[in-house]
Design an enzyme around this catalytic site. Structure first.
Site, mmCIF file in Angstrom:
data_model
loop_
_atom_site.group_PDB
_atom_site.id
_atom_site.type_symbol
_atom_site.label_atom_id
_atom_site.label_comp_id
_atom_site.label_asym_id
_atom_site.label_seq_id
_atom_site.Cartn_x
_atom_site.Cartn_y
_atom_site.Cartn_z
ATOM 1 C CB CYS A 1 -0.805 55.100 -1.795
ATOM 2 S SG CYS A 1 0.813 54.556 -2.481
ATOM 3 N N GLY B 1 -12.535 50.353 -8.132
ATOM 4 C CA GLY B 1 -11.660 49.157 -7.834
ATOM 5 C C GLY B 1 -12.563 48.107 -9.040
ATOM 6 N N GLY C 1 -9.443 53.282 -13.124
ATOM 7 C CA GLY C 1 -8.025 53.537 -13.064
ATOM 8 C C GLY C 1 -7.418 52.742 -14.416
HETATM 9 C C1 LIG Z 1 0.735 51.838 -11.715
HETATM 10 C C2 LIG Z 1 -0.474 52.549 -10.645
HETATM 11 C C3 LIG Z 1 -0.297 53.561 -9.863
HETATM 12 C C4 LIG Z 1 -1.243 53.985 -8.956
HETATM 13 N N1 LIG Z 1 -1.260 55.288 -8.428
HETATM 14 C C5 LIG Z 1 -1.945 55.659 -7.807
HETATM 15 C C6 LIG Z 1 -1.967 56.948 -7.098
HETATM 16 O O1 LIG Z 1 -1.000 58.031 -7.362
HETATM 17 N N2 LIG Z 1 -2.893 57.548 -6.287
HETATM 18 C C7 LIG Z 1 -4.138 56.831 -6.202
HETATM 19 O O2 LIG Z 1 -5.058 57.223 -5.377
HETATM 20 N N3 LIG Z 1 -4.119 55.579 -6.622
HETATM 21 C C8 LIG Z 1 -3.237 55.019 -7.447
HETATM 22 N N4 LIG Z 1 -3.412 53.774 -7.955
HETATM 23 C C9 LIG Z 1 -4.806 52.884 -7.715
HETATM 24 C C10 LIG Z 1 -5.919 53.276 -8.603
HETATM 25 O O3 LIG Z 1 -6.024 54.599 -8.648
HETATM 26 C C11 LIG Z 1 -7.067 52.467 -8.242
HETATM 27 O O4 LIG Z 1 -7.320 52.793 -6.965
HETATM 28 C C12 LIG Z 1 -6.787 51.029 -8.497
HETATM 29 O O5 LIG Z 1 -6.007 50.544 -9.577
HETATM 30 C C13 LIG Z 1 -7.976 50.190 -8.584
HETATM 31 O O6 LIG Z 1 -8.863 50.557 -9.379
HETATM 32 P P1 LIG Z 1 -8.774 50.296 -10.900
HETATM 33 O O7 LIG Z 1 -9.114 48.796 -10.898
HETATM 34 O O8 LIG Z 1 -10.223 51.063 -11.613
HETATM 35 O O9 LIG Z 1 -7.494 50.356 -11.551
HETATM 36 C C14 LIG Z 1 -2.493 53.433 -8.884
HETATM 37 C C15 LIG Z 1 -2.502 52.155 -9.879
HETATM 38 C C16 LIG Z 1 -1.840 51.690 -10.490
HETATM 39 C C17 LIG Z 1 -1.989 50.529 -11.293
#
Ligand SMILES: Cc1cc2nc3c(=O)[nH]c(=O)nc-3n(C[C@H](O)[C@H](O)[C@H](O)COP(=O)(O)O)c2cc1C
Length: 321
Positions: free
Chosen positions: A83, A195, A216
């Site tokens: 994060c 990602g 995510g």
């Molecule tokens: C609103 C929001 C909150 C997030 N909060 C966290 C979190 O609490 N912990 C974490 O590891 N990643 C968090 N992420 C990142 C996602 O877990 C992920 O790593 C990132 O969005 C990329 O993956 P994706 O393209 O599948 O969304 C968050 C992402 C978003 C959009």
């Protein structure tokens, strides 16, 4: 995902996939140790298997938090090393820990000594000017030595200077090959990739190179996709034949929570993307947006919203499209 997910979201996602591991949003050790534990950490038995993600960098506080979460029945403890927000950085945890691999190793070792359930780490490939070849290798070696059970790698760097958390999820380029190489270098270590993975079909393709995929935003924004996880990834029947059937299977949970005093909106806010692209989806969302926030809103709001959906097409043919 902080601000987005919560236990109601996970209970909803669980009706769409029985096999996936679900994760909580990051919860800091300060919140676990000193916060309103009942509110922050409570979950329903429906959510299993469910991992709790901790944010922190003090080995003692992490060990204590891990033990509390393990005693509450969580199935895995995950440490956030990804994060990029300022708040997190000020607390010296999250992505900035990519620069302190020895400390991350100490944190993992402390948690491993405290609990019998798996302890995993979610990280980036690097931060700022780090060379991802070296940064990811060094971090991996540190956590492997500490006994980590699995690593989840968000396949892009985080830029701690100059980019917002939102930009840090989109702007640094994705480098899936870097994660595949890490897996080849550590064949014994369970490695998942994360990602920009927009569909379950894409996830299945990554599984030729790594052990797992974390989704995510796509899972949250278009939850109907999760109905394809059990058949496409695990080779078993989906829990329900359609998004409609899955939503109906969520009703008993909603009714239970309403009876405990949970507001309908707290649950319905997670389901708005369920009929994405299906005729009537807009009316479904609108009906919920207008009515679920009203005082005393009950399950009838959901039933009436569902009646707006013309979902002859929402069988599994739609899911595979
Ligand atoms: C609103 C929001 C909150 C997030 N909060 C966290 C979190 O609490 N912990 C974490 O590891 N990643 C968090 N992420 C990142 C996602 O877990 C992920 O790593 C990132 O969005 C990329 O993956 P994706 O393209 O599948 O969304 C968050 C992402 C978003 C959009």
């Amino acid at each position: 995902m902080m601000e987005w997910t919560d236990r109601h979201c996970r209970a909803f996602h669980r009706v769409l996939t029985r096999q996936s591991l679900l994760y909580t949003e990051m919860i800091t050790t300060g919140a676990v140790l000193r916060g309103d534990r009942a509110r922050l950490l409570a979950f329903s038995a429906d959510e299993h298997p469910v991992a709790v993600q901790l944010g922190g960098s003090d080995p003692g506080a992490l060990a204590q938090s891990a033990r509390i979460c393990s005693d509450l029945g969580y199935d895995e403890i995950n440490l956030n090393v990804g994060c990029p927000s300022d708040r997190v950085r000020d607390g010296r945890f999250g992505a900035c820990l990519m620069a302190e691999p020895a400390l991350v190793g100490e944190c993992v070792a402390a948690m491993k000594a405290a609990v019998a359930i798996p302890v995993t780490v979610k990280c980036r490939i690097g931060i700022d000017n780090q060379d991802p070849e070296a940064s990811l290798d060094t971090l991996t070696r540190a956590v492997v030595t500490a006994g980590v059970d699995a690593l989840i790698v968000h396949a892009r760097k985080a830029w701690l200077d100059g980019l917002s958390p939102k930009e840090n999820r989109d702007i640094p380029p994705l480098d899936y090959d870097r994660v595949y190489r890490l897996k080849r270098a550590h064949p014994q270590l369970e490695i998942s990739i994360n990602g920009g993975i927009a569909s379950v079909e894409d996830a299945a393709r990554h599984l030729a190179h790594v052990d797992g995929v974390m989704i995510g935003r796509a899972a949250y924004q278009e939850p109907w996709r999760l109905l394809a996880v059990d058949p496409l990834v695990h080779g078993v029947a989906p829990p329900h034949v359609s998004p409609r059937a899955a939503l109906e299977a969520y009703f008993p949970y909603v009714e239970r929570e309403l009876a405990r005093g949970t507001r309908l909106h707290a649950m319905t806010r997670h389901i708005l993307g369920l009929f994405h692209g299906v005729p009537g989806a807009r009316a479904f969302r609108r009906h919920i947006a207008i009515n679920a926030v009203k005082p005393g809103a009950g399950i009838a709001v959901l039933r009436d919203a569902l009646a707006q959906v013309m979902d002859a097409r929402t069988d599994l043919a739609h899911i595979a499209a």
